[in-house]
Structures are given as structure tokens and as C-alpha cells.
Design an enzyme around this catalytic site. Sequence first.
Site, PDB file in Angstrom:
ATOM      1  N   ASN A   8       3.331  14.156  -3.428  1.00  0.00           N
ATOM      2  CA  ASN A   8       3.379  12.991  -4.300  1.00  0.00           C
ATOM      3  C   ASN A   8       2.490  13.287  -5.509  1.00  0.00           C
ATOM      4  O   ASN A   8       1.267  13.275  -5.398  1.00  0.00           O
ATOM      5  CB  ASN A   8       2.869  11.760  -3.531  1.00  0.00           C
ATOM      6  N   ARG A  89       8.136  13.135  -3.664  1.00  0.00           N
ATOM      7  CA  ARG A  89       8.384  11.704  -3.850  1.00  0.00           C
ATOM      8  C   ARG A  89       8.636  11.500  -5.341  1.00  0.00           C
ATOM      9  O   ARG A  89       7.795  11.851  -6.172  1.00  0.00           O
ATOM     10  CB  ARG A  89       7.153  10.906  -3.417  1.00  0.00           C
ATOM     11  N   HIS A 178       9.559   1.485  -3.522  1.00  0.00           N
ATOM     12  CA  HIS A 178       9.084   1.587  -2.125  1.00  0.00           C
ATOM     13  C   HIS A 178      10.242   1.818  -1.159  1.00  0.00           C
ATOM     14  O   HIS A 178      10.127   1.539   0.040  1.00  0.00           O
ATOM     15  CB  HIS A 178       8.371   0.295  -1.661  1.00  0.00           C
ATOM     16  N   HIS A 206       6.088  -4.810   2.554  1.00  0.00           N
ATOM     17  CA  HIS A 206       5.223  -3.657   2.253  1.00  0.00           C
ATOM     18  C   HIS A 206       4.121  -4.196   1.349  1.00  0.00           C
ATOM     19  O   HIS A 206       4.342  -4.456   0.166  1.00  0.00           O
ATOM     20  CB  HIS A 206       6.046  -2.567   1.552  1.00  0.00           C
ATOM     21  N   ARG A 239      -1.102  -6.017 -10.479  1.00  0.00           N
ATOM     22  CA  ARG A 239       0.116  -6.464 -11.172  1.00  0.00           C
ATOM     23  C   ARG A 239       0.350  -7.955 -10.953  1.00  0.00           C
ATOM     24  O   ARG A 239       0.107  -8.472  -9.866  1.00  0.00           O
ATOM     25  CB  ARG A 239       1.348  -5.699 -10.681  1.00  0.00           C
ATOM     26  N   ARG A 283      -9.961  -6.170   0.668  1.00  0.00           N
ATOM     27  CA  ARG A 283     -11.168  -6.331   1.501  1.00  0.00           C
ATOM     28  C   ARG A 283     -12.259  -7.092   0.758  1.00  0.00           C
ATOM     29  O   ARG A 283     -12.920  -7.968   1.317  1.00  0.00           O
ATOM     30  CB  ARG A 283     -11.702  -4.961   1.939  1.00  0.00           C
ATOM     31  N   ILE A 330      -2.526  -3.382   3.352  1.00  0.00           N
ATOM     32  CA  ILE A 330      -2.871  -4.759   3.727  1.00  0.00           C
ATOM     33  C   ILE A 330      -2.017  -5.213   4.921  1.00  0.00           C
ATOM     34  O   ILE A 330      -2.533  -5.764   5.895  1.00  0.00           O
ATOM     35  CB  ILE A 330      -2.694  -5.704   2.515  1.00  0.00           C
ATOM     36  N   GLY A 331      -0.735  -4.942   4.850  1.00  0.00           N
ATOM     37  CA  GLY A 331       0.176  -5.341   5.930  1.00  0.00           C
ATOM     38  C   GLY A 331      -0.238  -4.774   7.280  1.00  0.00           C
ATOM     39  O   GLY A 331      -0.108  -5.435   8.308  1.00  0.00           O
ATOM     40  N   GLU A 382       5.787   7.489   4.597  1.00  0.00           N
ATOM     41  CA  GLU A 382       6.725   7.997   3.600  1.00  0.00           C
ATOM     42  C   GLU A 382       6.840   9.513   3.674  1.00  0.00           C
ATOM     43  O   GLU A 382       7.894  10.086   3.439  1.00  0.00           O
ATOM     44  CB  GLU A 382       6.286   7.549   2.204  1.00  0.00           C
TER      45      GLU A 382
HETATM   46  P1  AMP Z   1      -2.188   0.946   0.048  1.00  0.00           P
HETATM   47  O1  AMP Z   1      -1.790   0.832  -1.391  1.00  0.00           O
HETATM   48  O2  AMP Z   1      -1.025   0.833   0.989  1.00  0.00           O
HETATM   49  O3  AMP Z   1      -3.070   2.127   0.332  1.00  0.00           O
HETATM   50  O4  AMP Z   1      -3.094  -0.338   0.367  1.00  0.00           O
HETATM   51  C1  AMP Z   1      -4.318  -0.580  -0.283  1.00  0.00           C
HETATM   52  C2  AMP Z   1      -4.796  -1.972   0.091  1.00  0.00           C
HETATM   53  O5  AMP Z   1      -4.947  -2.035   1.510  1.00  0.00           O
HETATM   54  C3  AMP Z   1      -6.140  -2.357  -0.517  1.00  0.00           C
HETATM   55  O6  AMP Z   1      -6.065  -3.665  -1.063  1.00  0.00           O
HETATM   56  C4  AMP Z   1      -7.069  -2.362   0.685  1.00  0.00           C
HETATM   57  O7  AMP Z   1      -8.057  -3.341   0.574  1.00  0.00           O
HETATM   58  C5  AMP Z   1      -6.139  -2.720   1.815  1.00  0.00           C
HETATM   59  N1  AMP Z   1      -6.740  -2.303   3.095  1.00  0.00           N
HETATM   60  C6  AMP Z   1      -6.928  -1.044   3.542  1.00  0.00           C
HETATM   61  N2  AMP Z   1      -7.594  -1.058   4.709  1.00  0.00           N
HETATM   62  C7  AMP Z   1      -7.846  -2.360   5.001  1.00  0.00           C
HETATM   63  C8  AMP Z   1      -8.508  -3.050   6.049  1.00  0.00           C
HETATM   64  N3  AMP Z   1      -9.058  -2.380   7.067  1.00  0.00           N
HETATM   65  N4  AMP Z   1      -8.553  -4.407   5.999  1.00  0.00           N
HETATM   66  C9  AMP Z   1      -7.997  -5.076   4.980  1.00  0.00           C
HETATM   67  N5  AMP Z   1      -7.350  -4.486   3.941  1.00  0.00           N
HETATM   68  C10 AMP Z   1      -7.285  -3.162   3.950  1.00  0.00           C
END
Ligand code: AMP
Length: 396
Positions: A8, A89, A178, A206, A239, A283, A330-331, A382
Amino acid sequence: MAKIMAVNAGSSSLKFQLLDMPEEKLITSGVVERIGMKDSVFTIKLNGEKIEQITDIENHSVAVKMLLEKLIDLNIIASFDEIEGVGHRIVHGASVITNSCIITEKEIAVLESIIDLGPLHLGPNLTGIKAFREILPTVKQVGVFDTAFHQTMAEEAFLYAVPYEWYEFYQVRKYGFHGTSHKFVSARTAEIMGKKPEEVNIIVCHIGNGASICAVKQGKSVDTSMGFTPLEGIPMGTRSGNIDPAIIEYMSNKKNKSVKEITNILNKHSGYIGVSGISSDSRDLVKASSEGNHRAELAIEIQAKRIADYIASYYVYMGGADAIVFTAGIGENAPTTRENIINRVKILGAEIDSERNNCRGVERLISTDSSKIKVYVVPTNEEVMIARDTLSLIHN
Ligand code: AMP
């Protein structure tokens, strides 16, 4: 067994995973950051250990060469030709490249011709492809496109109600992004449910720094929240998601800024960071909100409301849903966010089980046994999807 590299490439970064296929076994992963700047950072993970090196890396070709030489130094491969394929990607294939494919001069020319559609990402993606072609000229390069999975949307879902010639002559339509993640997660969810993808309707949420919702009807994407660019849809880390487009001209006049500057604010300084004024990281917002910060709480609630709106809309559009699935940063990791969203769509028959939901980063059913719609957490992957498509195309 074949060693496949999943890549990526960003404007100043290059993330990679080396996998043994078809076992889907991760051999090593890492990232090169600050490419083209002083003190570039090369990080590689091996057997749970992180190795970091700081040095100046001039461009992506130098980064690729360094990465491959590192694999030899660390005895991960004995020679470059052990890598049988490289999967990239790629953010955009427009309506032209609708599936994963081997990248030849022809595809490079196509990508160069549509660069306008995703200049922030497509340029760096092309740089990554060219760097690997230069260093590994005999190894097949494969493109896996974020837009491909959504090519099954009907005209009524992908067309905007704007002058039709914008679509005919300027390719203005919803593409969705995505896609690789939505495809992986929906297929895996069907598998967990013991069903074929064609037998179930799934809504995939997602939610990471970038976030999109996808309606997957009988294995096919029929609608998704991101649009012509990743800016459309739900609010994200930085965004805005959907706004009234008239705000752009209004704020451009008020702030004496160009359309480009205002669009940049919508892309980089809105969403979580814009509303809260604190952070784009969920977080930080959860923490600030629990300490009583109203704007942090608002940033979370605005997003949760919009996600619930999409879930309800896709539920109706698909004529019902068998499962709602959470994935991405986050999910996968924020139980309170998941609970908040599912509570908002209770009326559809989705019921969260707080105990099951108390989990992070694992594959799990999180709804109650009596919930009409099953709710799951399914970590996305991915890179595995990229490696799967790469393997199947290089052996064709
Ligand atoms: P991604 O773009 O999929 O890497 O997701 C990034 C987001 O996931 C950020 O807003 C992080 O705060 C959130 N995230 C990662 N780990 C945690 C966690 N343990 N608890 C809550 N949010 C998290």
C-alpha cells in the site's frame, strides 16, 4: 507455497506485508515512512519483534530496494525471485478497471489517464507500482482496486442528480471506496453464519480513521456511503462526510478562501477533529467525552447518528438485513461506539449483548440470541484479499 507481497503506497509511505499463500500466513510486515524527507523511518516486524532503522530514503524505488535487501539480510528470503507476485492496493479504477488485474503498460496508461479522480492517492499508488517494476522487472504486479467491489451498484444508486453530461463527459458518479475491506468482511461474515454470500444481506460498517458503510445484498455491493471521493458519507476522523454543497460557496465567501482551500478543510480539518477541536483519534474523544467535554461527545454522537441513518436506509433498500458487521480501527476496538450505534437501530430488530460486545480486535457475535439481525465484529484484512487476488491472477 508462494510468497506474495501486498503493498500500500502513499505519498511518503510504503506499507507492506509478505505472506505465504495460499496458507495466508503472515511472514513479515512493515512500513517505510517519510520517504523523500530527512530521517526516513524503516520499520519491519519479525516474530513479534520490531526492527527500526532511521536513514534518508530519497524515493519509493530506494525504499523498495532497501525493503527487499532487508528481507535477504534477515534471512526471510534467499533471493528476490522468491517473491512470486506483488499486489498493490490501488484507490481508484474508475469505471474502466472493474476487477483486480495484472498491471501492464496498458493499465499504467489507464491509471495515468484517470489520475484526476484521485490525485491524492492514485499518484502515490502509481509510484509504488513503478518502483516495484523497476526493482523486480520479471515479477508480476497485480492491482487490487478500492472501487472494484462497488461496480455492481445500479445506476439509481451510483448516479447523482446533476446534469447527466457531468457523468457522460467527466465521470462524475459514486464510485465508493474500502471495497476490498467490504468484500473481505462480508464474505467472512457469511462464512461465520454458515451461509453462502448469495444467501445473505449484510451491512458492513468499516469505521476507522476513514469510514464507510456498505449494503451487501447477496454477496454484491448495492450501495455504499463514500462517493465520487472518500469525502462523501458519514463524518470521519478528519472528513466532514455529507454536507449541503451550498456551504462551500458560502464559506468560501465568508473566509475569503478558494474552493480548493475549503475542500481541504472538509477533508483534513472536519469530522472528529473539526467538531471536537481536540483530536481526530476516537480514543482521545472517548476519553475527553467521559471527562465531560461536550464537543467531544457531540463529535461521537453526530457520527453515530449518521451511521444509524445509513444502516436504516440500507436495511430498507435491501429489503431487510441478516447481519450488521463492525470492522476497522474503531469498529473492531470501540465497544461503546458499537453499542451506541446498535441501540439507535433497535427498531429494526438488532439487539446488542453488552457482555459479548465487551471485546476488542476479535471475531465475535455481539448480538443477543433473540436479536432478529445478527451483529458481529469481524477484523478486516485487506492484505489477505490483495494476496488472494494476486495469487489467483499470477497463476492464470
Ligand atoms: P484505522 O484507520 O482503521 O486504523 O482506525 C483508526 C481509528 O481506530 C482511530 O480513530 C483510533 O482511535 C481507533 N482505534 C484504534 N484502536 C482503538 C482502541 N483500542 N479503542 C478505540 N479506538 C481505537
